[in-house]
Design an enzyme around this catalytic site. Structure first.
Site, PDB file in Angstrom:
ATOM      1  N   PRO A   3      24.113  49.356  31.857  1.00  0.00           N
ATOM      2  CA  PRO A   3      24.506  49.763  30.497  1.00  0.00           C
ATOM      3  C   PRO A   3      23.472  50.725  29.926  1.00  0.00           C
ATOM      4  O   PRO A   3      22.272  50.470  30.018  1.00  0.00           O
ATOM      5  CB  PRO A   3      24.483  48.433  29.724  1.00  0.00           C
ATOM      6  CG  PRO A   3      23.589  47.528  30.502  1.00  0.00           C
ATOM      7  CD  PRO A   3      23.623  47.977  31.924  1.00  0.00           C
ATOM      8  N   MET A   4      23.926  51.837  29.354  1.00  0.00           N
ATOM      9  CA  MET A   4      22.990  52.758  28.692  1.00  0.00           C
ATOM     10  C   MET A   4      23.622  53.263  27.404  1.00  0.00           C
ATOM     11  O   MET A   4      24.637  53.956  27.426  1.00  0.00           O
ATOM     12  CB  MET A   4      22.618  53.922  29.615  1.00  0.00           C
ATOM     13  CG  MET A   4      21.685  53.502  30.735  1.00  0.00           C
ATOM     14  SD  MET A   4      21.069  54.896  31.687  1.00  0.00           S
ATOM     15  CE  MET A   4      22.501  55.329  32.632  1.00  0.00           C
ATOM     16  N   CYS A  89      16.352  44.547  25.899  1.00  0.00           N
ATOM     17  CA  CYS A  89      16.055  45.848  25.285  1.00  0.00           C
ATOM     18  C   CYS A  89      14.758  45.757  24.480  1.00  0.00           C
ATOM     19  O   CYS A  89      14.635  44.906  23.594  1.00  0.00           O
ATOM     20  CB  CYS A  89      17.211  46.285  24.381  1.00  0.00           C
ATOM     21  SG  CYS A  89      16.838  47.833  23.523  1.00  0.00           S
ATOM     22  N   LYS A 130      21.159  40.077  30.842  1.00  0.00           N
ATOM     23  CA  LYS A 130      20.277  41.119  31.403  1.00  0.00           C
ATOM     24  C   LYS A 130      18.950  41.020  30.656  1.00  0.00           C
ATOM     25  O   LYS A 130      18.930  41.025  29.425  1.00  0.00           O
ATOM     26  CB  LYS A 130      20.904  42.497  31.220  1.00  0.00           C
ATOM     27  CG  LYS A 130      20.054  43.643  31.758  1.00  0.00           C
ATOM     28  CD  LYS A 130      20.887  44.913  31.834  1.00  0.00           C
ATOM     29  CE  LYS A 130      20.072  46.098  32.298  1.00  0.00           C
ATOM     30  NZ  LYS A 130      19.286  46.705  31.220  1.00  0.00           N
ATOM     31  N   ASN A 193      16.866  45.478  38.880  1.00  0.00           N
ATOM     32  CA  ASN A 193      17.005  46.747  38.172  1.00  0.00           C
ATOM     33  C   ASN A 193      15.641  47.384  37.908  1.00  0.00           C
ATOM     34  O   ASN A 193      14.679  46.702  37.639  1.00  0.00           O
ATOM     35  CB  ASN A 193      17.739  46.501  36.835  1.00  0.00           C
ATOM     36  CG  ASN A 193      17.702  47.703  35.887  1.00  0.00           C
ATOM     37  OD1 ASN A 193      17.146  47.630  34.796  1.00  0.00           O
ATOM     38  ND2 ASN A 193      18.273  48.806  36.306  1.00  0.00           N
ATOM     39  N   GLY A 217      20.685  52.805  36.689  1.00  0.00           N
ATOM     40  CA  GLY A 217      20.833  53.321  35.329  1.00  0.00           C
ATOM     41  C   GLY A 217      20.669  54.824  35.319  1.00  0.00           C
ATOM     42  O   GLY A 217      21.605  55.589  35.575  1.00  0.00           O
TER      43      GLY A 217
END
Ligand SMILES: Cc1cc2nc3c(=O)[nH]c(=O)nc-3n(C[C@H](O)[C@H](O)[C@H](O)COP(=O)(O)O)c2cc1C
Length: 315
Positions: A3-4, A89, A130, A193, A217
């Site tokens: 996800p970005m 994040c 995540k 990741n 990503g």
């Protein structure tokens, strides 16, 4: 595909799926507290997807467990293939309110959010998280805590929140998470990741650390064929790259209502498509001066080779 935010929207995911399909994609993160408020209309565009992009998991972030519950119920109706909770994040504006990576230091709330999401998913939707390997320092008890929640999948970025994207990715820690998984929650898939550029690298890391998968990503911002074994991107000429950018912008125009999605987001793709040919940096500079998608399309048309103009005329 990782996800970005402002990057992996439905438009870019469609482009990537046409180039080389990822095994699994995520939406950008969507704030559940915003979604369940008057601001809802401004966020719904982040949950758009087309069947081509499936399997697709919606990624959520926020603070209020009840809003995770309500949103997860909606995701089932929308036809998503899974729900992912962002607990990694590290962006200051997000963590200052206690969300995302800040949850690493607030297990009580993290547990409530997972509980509410699982209750809403009710087995109809896989639930995943995540995260990172710690907040200021490595903290594998956080990974143990998440594994105790018997998630369907756990994606781990091998850096702490404090490290942002600066330090080297610690794959040994992701490998340790696999060992923990084997004893604490054998059914949880582990995905690694961090700095993986293409499928080959992803597969060799997955094999080395016995992962169930590896997530790419920023690699797709260098090569839209990152998910294939052997990418043709390096051999693509200016005409083909600009044609793909044109397709991206036209899809954007067909997807969003006026002002629904900021034009600034399109600029992020400039370096991907306008790259690797003579005059690319000059053209990028001109692109950055454009102020709306139609303006951008005109620039691409006037910069394209005759074959691209013929392609346009034939449409
Ligand atoms: C522009 C940008 C936006 C991002 N947005 C999200 C997001 O919405 N949710 C998330 O979990 N991670 C987000 N990330 C982090 C990526 O998913 C990924 O974990 C990180 O970029 C490291 O992987 P990479 O080296 O393959 O890019 C974002 C990263 C970038 C560069």
């Amino acid at each position: 595909m990782a996800p970005m935010d402002d990057v992996t929207d439905t438009v870019f995911r469609q482009i990537i799926n046409d180039c080389a399909k990822p095994d699994l994609s995520f939406t950008e993160f969507v704030n559940v507290d915003g979604l369940q408020s008057a601001g809802r209309e401004h966020l719904l565009h982040k949950l758009k997807f087309t069947p081509k992009e499936q399997p697709i998991i919606a990624q959520l972030w926020g603070l209020n467990p009840e809003n995770f519950y309500k949103t997860t119920k909606e995701l089932i109706e929308m036809g998503f293939d899974g729900v992912d909770l962002n607990m990694g994040c590290p962006v200051k504006t997000v963590i200052k309110n206690g969300a995302c990576a800040a949850l690493i230091n607030n297990r009580e709330l993290a547990g409530e959010i997972i509980g509410a999401t699982k209750a809403a998913a009710g087995g109809a939707l896989p639930v995943s998280v995540k995260t990172r390997v710690g907040f200021t320092t490595v903290d594998m008890s956080w990974i143990e805590f998440l594994l105790s929640k018997i998630l369907n999948m756990l994606s781990i970025h091998g850096r702490t929140a404090k490290e942002l994207s600066n330090a080297p990715v610690n794959w040994d820690l992701i490998g340790q998470a696999v060992q923990l998984r084997n004893s604490l929650s054998p059914s949880t898939l582990i995905v690694g990741n961090g700095d993986v550029m293409d499928r080959q690298q992803a597969e060799s890391l997955a094999e080395k650390y016995r992962l169930d998968g590896a997530m790419i990503g920023r690699g797709v911002l260098h090569d839209p064929f990152a998910f294939t074994q052997s990418s043709p991107w390096q051999s693509w000429d200016k005409a083909k790259k600009l044609e793909l950018f044109r397709k991206h912008i036209e899809l954007y125009l067909g997807t969003y209502q006026t002002k629904e999605r900021n034009f600034e987001a399109l600029r992020k793709f400039c370096k991907l498509y306008i790259n690797g040919f003579d005059g690319a940096s000059e053209l990028r500079a001109k692109f950055m001066e454009t102020t709306d998608p139609l303006d951008a399309l005109k620039l691409l048309e006037s910069s394209a080779s005759p074959s691209v103009i013929l392609g346009l005329a034939g449409k």
